[in-house]
Design a protein around this motif. Structure first.
Motif, PDB file in Angstrom:
ATOM      1  N   ALA A  27       0.826  -1.213   0.000  1.00  0.00           N
ATOM      2  CA  ALA A  27       0.000   0.000   0.000  1.00  0.00           C
ATOM      3  C   ALA A  27       0.859   1.261   0.000  1.00  0.00           C
ATOM      4  N   ILE A  28       1.946   1.228   0.765  1.00  0.00           N
ATOM      5  CA  ILE A  28       2.858   2.375   0.811  1.00  0.00           C
ATOM      6  C   ILE A  28       3.401   2.654  -0.582  1.00  0.00           C
ATOM      7  N   VAL A  29       3.782   1.607  -1.271  1.00  0.00           N
ATOM      8  CA  VAL A  29       4.358   1.777  -2.600  1.00  0.00           C
ATOM      9  C   VAL A  29       3.287   2.271  -3.588  1.00  0.00           C
ATOM     10  N   ILE A  30       2.083   1.693  -3.521  1.00  0.00           N
ATOM     11  CA  ILE A  30       0.991   2.133  -4.406  1.00  0.00           C
ATOM     12  C   ILE A  30       0.646   3.603  -4.140  1.00  0.00           C
ATOM     13  N   GLU A  31       0.475   3.955  -2.869  1.00  0.00           N
ATOM     14  CA  GLU A  31       0.160   5.342  -2.507  1.00  0.00           C
ATOM     15  C   GLU A  31       1.320   6.268  -2.897  1.00  0.00           C
ATOM     16  N   GLY A  32       2.550   5.820  -2.662  1.00  0.00           N
ATOM     17  CA  GLY A  32       3.730   6.623  -3.033  1.00  0.00           C
ATOM     18  C   GLY A  32       3.755   6.905  -4.517  1.00  0.00           C
ATOM     19  N   GLU A  33       3.481   5.886  -5.321  1.00  0.00           N
ATOM     20  CA  GLU A  33       3.481   6.067  -6.784  1.00  0.00           C
ATOM     21  C   GLU A  33       2.355   7.014  -7.204  1.00  0.00           C
ATOM     22  N   GLN A  34       1.185   6.891  -6.570  1.00  0.00           N
ATOM     23  CA  GLN A  34       0.066   7.794  -6.868  1.00  0.00           C
ATOM     24  C   GLN A  34       0.434   9.243  -6.531  1.00  0.00           C
ATOM     25  N   GLU A  35       1.021   9.449  -5.355  1.00  0.00           N
ATOM     26  CA  GLU A  35       1.397  10.812  -4.950  1.00  0.00           C
ATOM     27  C   GLU A  35       2.515  11.343  -5.846  1.00  0.00           C
ATOM     28  N   ALA A  36       3.448  10.456  -6.230  1.00  0.00           N
ATOM     29  CA  ALA A  36       4.530  10.883  -7.139  1.00  0.00           C
ATOM     30  C   ALA A  36       3.926  11.339  -8.473  1.00  0.00           C
TER      31      ALA A  36
END
Ligand code: Y39
Ligand code: FE
Ligand code: FE
Ligand code: FE
Length: 231
Positions: A27-36
């Motif tokens: 989830a951290i990686v998915i959310e991080g990619e979305q925010e990026a």
């Protein structure tokens, strides 16, 4: 950092313990990619002369997000996105505030240096211990992240003298958040066979190299890259 195949075989990707930890890290990686993705769109507005390049980067980030969503589905894990939004809230807020004030140097430091270095460190440490499906995805993604880091390095190098003071201040405000985030995720990372010390070391190397490429002296780098580490 290649690890022994024997060590890798001990990882049970289907165990409840692994899947529980994966629900947060994924989830951290998915959310991080979305925010990026969103951050590069914002940067494209702040730097209209680099609009095309930055929109290209933002599109790469949405592809990364799709890849990591597939990694979660492949392990039959439901990502805990609420946890991930809280995990990123500090950096997210600081980026939003800086963008609203037109502080492009701070925005570049947060996204293109700190977050990209965090991603590169995490993906480098994850690749040797990932399941086969996720490893292939992550190997493709990490190559892109180096190009995102490079965009920030090149721009900040070209504007180094006038950016220096803002970079120092932005580092002071944001680097302690990274150390806190690493601590917060350390136990789950350990469950995925990712060692916290290795994450810290790889982050420091990436971030130190980036600061060096931009123009900081070795002395500055020592001070900047460890800021807040003991806090
Ligand atoms: O630029 C990017 O694609 C970065 C947003 C992605 C963030 C990845 C965050 C990785 C932290 C994972 C911590 C696992 C130990
Ligand atoms: Fe990405
Ligand atoms: Fe938001
Ligand atoms: Fe990126």
């Amino acid at each position: 950092m290649p690890q022994l195949a024997a060590e890798q075989e001990e990882i049970d990707f289907k165990s409840e313990k692994y899947k529980d930890a994966y629900s947060r890290i994924n989830a951290i990686v998915i959310e991080g990619e979305q925010e990026a993705h969103e951050n590069y769109i914002t940067l494209a507005q702040l730097l209209p002369e680099h609009q095309d390049a930055l929109i290209r980067l933002s599109k790469m980030e949405s592809r990364h997000k799709k890849g990591f969503e597939a990694c979660g589905r492949n392990l039959e894990v439901v990502p805990d996105l609420e946890f991930a939004q809280k995990f990123f809230a500090g950096l997210h807020q600081n980026f939003q505030t800086a963008a609203a004030e037109g502080k492009v140097v701070t925005c570049l430091l947060i996204q293109s240096l700190i977050i990209e270095c965090f991603a590169i460190a995490a993906y480098n440490i994850y690749i040797p211990v990932a399941d086969d499906f996720a490893r292939k995805i992550t190997e493709g993604v990490v190559k892109d992240e180096y190009s995102h880091l490079n965009f920030g390095e090149v721009w900040l190098k070209e504007h180094f003298e006038e950016s220096k003071a803002e970079l120092e201040e932005a580092n002071r405000q944001n680097l302690p958040l990274v150390w806190r985030m690493l601590n917060e995720v350390a136990d789950d990372a350990e469950t995925l066979a990712m060692e916290k010390d290795a994450l810290v070391e790889d982050f420091m190397i990436q971030y130190g190299e980036a600061l060096s490429n931009i123009g900081f002296t070795t002395r500055d780098i020592m001070r900047l890259s460890a800021y807040g580490l003991t806090a």
